[in-house]
Design a protein around this motif. Structure first.
Motif, mmCIF file in Angstrom:
data_model
loop_
_atom_site.group_PDB
_atom_site.id
_atom_site.type_symbol
_atom_site.label_atom_id
_atom_site.label_comp_id
_atom_site.label_asym_id
_atom_site.label_seq_id
_atom_site.Cartn_x
_atom_site.Cartn_y
_atom_site.Cartn_z
ATOM 1 N N GLN A 133 0.855 -1.181 0.000
ATOM 2 C CA GLN A 133 0.000 0.000 0.000
ATOM 3 C C GLN A 133 0.895 1.237 0.000
ATOM 4 O OE1 GLN A 133 -3.498 -0.271 -0.061
ATOM 5 N NE2 GLN A 133 -3.006 -2.407 -0.338
ATOM 6 N N ILE A 134 0.753 2.073 -1.004
ATOM 7 C CA ILE A 134 1.562 3.275 -1.144
ATOM 8 C C ILE A 134 0.668 4.498 -0.990
ATOM 9 C CG2 ILE A 134 3.112 4.572 -2.664
ATOM 10 C CD1 ILE A 134 4.218 1.845 -1.894
ATOM 11 N N VAL A 135 0.968 5.343 -0.013
ATOM 12 C CA VAL A 135 0.235 6.591 0.155
ATOM 13 C C VAL A 135 0.950 7.642 -0.682
ATOM 14 C CG1 VAL A 135 -0.567 8.335 1.791
ATOM 15 C CG2 VAL A 135 -0.472 5.933 2.479
ATOM 16 N N THR A 136 0.191 8.293 -1.557
ATOM 17 C CA THR A 136 0.796 9.179 -2.537
ATOM 18 C C THR A 136 -0.074 10.397 -2.799
ATOM 19 O OG1 THR A 136 1.753 9.232 -4.745
ATOM 20 C CG2 THR A 136 -0.198 7.891 -4.474
ATOM 21 N N ASN A 137 0.463 11.326 -3.543
ATOM 22 C CA ASN A 137 -0.312 12.486 -3.977
ATOM 23 C C ASN A 137 -0.513 12.415 -5.490
ATOM 24 O OD1 ASN A 137 2.021 13.480 -5.268
ATOM 25 N ND2 ASN A 137 2.637 14.628 -3.471
ATOM 26 N N ALA A 138 -1.227 13.365 -6.034
ATOM 27 C CA ALA A 138 -1.581 13.329 -7.464
ATOM 28 C C ALA A 138 -0.349 13.326 -8.373
ATOM 29 C CB ALA A 138 -2.482 14.507 -7.805
ATOM 30 N N ARG A 139 0.654 14.086 -8.041
ATOM 31 C CA ARG A 139 1.859 14.169 -8.888
ATOM 32 C C ARG A 139 2.603 12.839 -8.921
ATOM 33 N NH1 ARG A 139 5.874 19.147 -8.650
ATOM 34 N NH2 ARG A 139 4.410 19.887 -10.199
ATOM 35 N N VAL A 140 2.748 12.206 -7.767
ATOM 36 C CA VAL A 140 3.437 10.912 -7.712
ATOM 37 C C VAL A 140 2.607 9.853 -8.431
ATOM 38 C CG1 VAL A 140 4.282 9.096 -6.185
ATOM 39 C CG2 VAL A 140 4.686 11.492 -5.612
ATOM 40 N N THR A 141 1.292 9.872 -8.226
ATOM 41 C CA THR A 141 0.412 8.921 -8.914
ATOM 42 C C THR A 141 0.561 9.043 -10.424
ATOM 43 O OG1 THR A 141 -1.169 8.947 -7.101
ATOM 44 C CG2 THR A 141 -1.986 8.212 -9.237
ATOM 45 N N GLN A 142 0.601 10.256 -10.924
ATOM 46 C CA GLN A 142 0.763 10.490 -12.363
ATOM 47 C C GLN A 142 2.081 9.896 -12.867
ATOM 48 O OE1 GLN A 142 0.856 14.618 -13.410
ATOM 49 N NE2 GLN A 142 0.647 14.224 -15.591
ATOM 50 N N THR A 143 3.138 10.092 -12.115
ATOM 51 C CA THR A 143 4.447 9.569 -12.507
ATOM 52 C C THR A 143 4.458 8.043 -12.495
ATOM 53 O OG1 THR A 143 5.518 11.541 -11.610
ATOM 54 C CG2 THR A 143 6.913 9.612 -11.983
ATOM 55 N N VAL A 144 3.883 7.460 -11.458
ATOM 56 C CA VAL A 144 3.830 5.997 -11.365
ATOM 57 C C VAL A 144 3.049 5.422 -12.542
ATOM 58 C CG1 VAL A 144 2.895 4.083 -10.003
ATOM 59 C CG2 VAL A 144 4.153 5.913 -8.868
ATOM 60 N N LYS A 145 1.941 6.050 -12.896
ATOM 61 C CA LYS A 145 1.147 5.571 -14.025
ATOM 62 C C LYS A 145 1.874 5.773 -15.350
ATOM 63 C CE LYS A 145 -3.351 5.786 -11.909
ATOM 64 N NZ LYS A 145 -4.718 6.308 -11.955
ATOM 65 N N LEU A 146 2.648 6.824 -15.440
ATOM 66 C CA LEU A 146 3.412 7.087 -16.660
ATOM 67 C C LEU A 146 4.393 5.959 -16.954
ATOM 68 C CD1 LEU A 146 4.047 9.218 -18.897
ATOM 69 C CD2 LEU A 146 5.801 10.085 -17.366
ATOM 70 N N VAL A 147 5.007 5.416 -15.920
ATOM 71 C CA VAL A 147 5.969 4.323 -16.107
ATOM 72 C C VAL A 147 5.320 2.951 -15.906
ATOM 73 C CG1 VAL A 147 8.002 5.715 -15.603
ATOM 74 C CG2 VAL A 147 6.842 4.538 -13.745
ATOM 75 N N ARG A 148 3.985 2.945 -15.809
ATOM 76 C CA ARG A 148 3.168 1.731 -15.756
ATOM 77 C C ARG A 148 3.497 0.811 -14.581
ATOM 78 N NH1 ARG A 148 2.888 0.616 -22.211
ATOM 79 N NH2 ARG A 148 1.545 2.398 -22.634
ATOM 80 N N LEU A 149 3.667 1.394 -13.420
ATOM 81 C CA LEU A 149 3.926 0.600 -12.227
ATOM 82 C C LEU A 149 2.693 0.458 -11.347
ATOM 83 C CD1 LEU A 149 7.461 1.893 -11.191
ATOM 84 C CD2 LEU A 149 6.868 -0.271 -12.272
ATOM 85 N N GLU A 150 1.582 1.077 -11.718
ATOM 86 C CA GLU A 150 0.390 1.041 -10.875
ATOM 87 C C GLU A 150 -0.187 -0.359 -10.719
ATOM 88 O OE1 GLU A 150 -1.369 1.763 -14.961
ATOM 89 O OE2 GLU A 150 0.413 2.401 -13.900
ATOM 90 N N LYS A 151 0.120 -1.269 -11.644
ATOM 91 C CA LYS A 151 -0.402 -2.627 -11.498
ATOM 92 C C LYS A 151 0.368 -3.422 -10.438
ATOM 93 C CE LYS A 151 2.096 -3.927 -15.656
ATOM 94 N NZ LYS A 151 1.949 -4.397 -17.006
#
Length: 49
Positions: free
Chosen positions: A15-33
């Motif tokens: 479980q990663i607590v994050t903000n919108a900017r970090v979430t965007q970056t994580v999704k950009l590099v496709r690590l959200e899965k």
């Protein structure tokens, strides 16, 4: 990523607590899965119960 793999091997999720900017970056590099992104500590705690 190493912690996420260990969690998956133990049938859990990291479980990663994050903000919108970090979430965007994580999704950009496709690590959200691999990571369970949460907007608050309370949301993260609810997901591990």
């Amino acid at each position: 990523m190493q912690l996420a793999k260990q969690a998956q091997n133990n049938e859990g999720t990291l479980q990663i607590v994050t903000n919108a900017r970090v979430t965007q970056t994580v999704k950009l590099v496709r690590l959200e899965k691999f990571l369970a992104l949460q907007t608050s500590v309370d949301a993260a705690l609810e997901n591990i119960k």
